[in-house]
Design an enzyme around this catalytic site. Structure first.
Site, PDB file in Angstrom:
ATOM      1  CG  ASN A  10       4.719   7.070   6.898  1.00 46.52           C
ATOM      2  OD1 ASN A  10       4.922   7.019   5.820  1.00 46.52           O
ATOM      3  ND2 ASN A  10       4.206   5.719   7.248  1.00 46.52           N
ATOM      4  CG  HIS A  18       0.436   2.166   6.931  1.00 42.23           C
ATOM      5  ND1 HIS A  18       1.562   1.459   6.624  1.00 42.23           N
ATOM      6  CD2 HIS A  18      -0.512   0.955   7.257  1.00 42.23           C
ATOM      7  CE1 HIS A  18       1.395   0.081   6.542  1.00 42.23           C
ATOM      8  NE2 HIS A  18       0.251  -0.126   6.934  1.00 42.23           N
ATOM      9  N   GLY A  71       5.073   8.146  -6.814  1.00 39.94           N
ATOM     10  CA  GLY A  71       4.962   9.418  -6.544  1.00 39.94           C
ATOM     11  C   GLY A  71       3.269   9.943  -6.606  1.00 39.94           C
ATOM     12  CG  ASN A  77       0.189   9.486  -1.285  1.00 42.08           C
ATOM     13  OD1 ASN A  77      -0.850   9.976  -0.855  1.00 42.08           O
ATOM     14  ND2 ASN A  77       0.610   8.264  -1.392  1.00 42.08           N
ATOM     15  CG  MET A 114       8.632   1.744   0.235  1.00 43.01           C
ATOM     16  SD  MET A 114       7.190   1.544   1.588  1.00 43.01           S
ATOM     17  CE  MET A 114       5.947   1.289   0.164  1.00 43.01           C
TER      18      MET A 114
HETATM   19  C1  GAR Z   1       1.242   4.383  -0.915  1.00 44.08           C
HETATM   20  O1  GAR Z   1       0.190   3.416  -0.783  1.00 44.08           O
HETATM   21  C2  GAR Z   1       1.748   4.481   0.666  1.00 44.08           C
HETATM   22  O2  GAR Z   1       0.666   4.410   1.596  1.00 44.08           O
HETATM   23  C3  GAR Z   1       2.578   3.274   0.926  1.00 44.08           C
HETATM   24  O3  GAR Z   1       3.350   3.552  -0.214  1.00 44.08           O
HETATM   25  C4  GAR Z   1       2.434   3.912  -1.356  1.00 44.08           C
HETATM   26  C5  GAR Z   1       3.257   4.885  -2.233  1.00 44.08           C
HETATM   27  O4  GAR Z   1       2.578   5.272  -3.505  1.00 44.08           O
HETATM   28  N1  GAR Z   1       3.245   3.519   2.023  1.00 44.08           N
HETATM   29  C6  GAR Z   1       3.398   2.398   2.800  1.00 44.08           C
HETATM   30  O5  GAR Z   1       3.237   1.466   2.473  1.00 44.08           O
HETATM   31  C7  GAR Z   1       4.483   2.519   3.781  1.00 44.08           C
HETATM   32  N2  GAR Z   1       4.509   1.730   4.674  1.00 44.08           N
HETATM   33  P1  GAR Z   1       2.997   6.665  -3.955  1.00 44.08           P
HETATM   34  O6  GAR Z   1       4.358   6.697  -4.359  1.00 44.08           O
HETATM   35  O7  GAR Z   1       2.001   6.649  -5.277  1.00 44.08           O
HETATM   36  O8  GAR Z   1       2.483   7.940  -3.123  1.00 44.08           O
END
Ligand code: GAR
Length: 200
Positions: free
Chosen positions: A106, A108, A11, A13, A89
């Site tokens: 989204n 990435h 979480g 982001n 995911m």
């Molecule tokens: C982030 O780094 C995001 O870019 C990645 O998951 C992480 C979630 O972190 N997403 C992907 O790889 C999608 N293919 P968070 O839960 O701390 O926001």
């Protein structure tokens, strides 16, 4: 405008987005957070911020569309105008995308179209890339394919570890995701084919 965040993980982001809402950078209401992982820390962050948070167990549904229908029901209940995937995911179905055309974002952890997929940071690090970064894009049915809204490059230095690289990419993500959402909320984004044009 009302929006929802879908998250599967820690979480980071989500927290950056909540901070940007509180700071007045994002002038929209984060109405609901949904996770497909029971123990996602994102659910805890939402609760602490007093935002309704739901865990939806994918195993309760026979296929992707049924799961997405259940999620969409929640989104309708909260009159959600757009959807933010923040470390969610899971691929969303075409049913989901059709419900919110050009209204799903989204993030990435690479400079798309390089290093698509679930292990983008590790893939870029092991490939020996000198530059990677973070991308916010519109969601289409194909994974990591939609039009790019904002990107921030991150250098991979020779003394970087996967952990130090991840830290830099996360910091970049926490800057660009609020920016991209702000642009969407302020009506500044126009999609022309593959390109997102910034309106004045
Ligand atoms: C982030 O780094 C995001 O870019 C990645 O998951 C992480 C979630 O972190 N997403 C992907 O790889 C999608 N293919 P968070 O839960 O701390 O926001």
């Amino acid at each position: 405008m009302n929006f929802a965040v879908l998250a599967s993980g820690r979480g980071g982001n989500l927290q950056a987005i909540i901070n940007a809402v509180h700071a007045g950078q994002i002038k929209a209401h984060l109405k609901v957070v949904i996770s497909d992982k029971k123990d996602a820390y994102a659910l805890e962050i939402a609760k602490q911020a007093k935002i309704p948070a739901y865990y939806i167990n994918p195993k309760d549904f026979s296929d992707r569309v049924s799961l997405d229908r259940a999620i969409i029901q929640h989104l309708h209940e909260y009159h959600v105008d757009f959807v933010v995937l923040a470390g969610y995911m899971r691929l969303v179905s075409s049913y989901f995308v059709d419900q919110y055309p050009n209204k799903i974002l989204n993030i990435h952890p690479s400079l798309l179209p390089a290093f698509k997929g679930m292990h983008a940071m590790k893939d870029a690090f092991e490939y020996g890339a000198k530059v990677t970064g973070a991308t916010v894009h519109f969601v289409v049915e194909q994974m990591d394919e939609g039009a790019v809204i904002v990107q921030e490059p991150v250098r991979i230095e020779s003394n970087d570890t996967l952990e130090s690289l991840a830290e830099k990419i996360h910091a970049a993500e926490h800057r660009i995701y609020p920016q991209a959402i702000e642009l969407l909320v302020n009506g500044k984004l126009k999609i022309e084919g593959r390109k997102v044009i910034l309106k004045n």
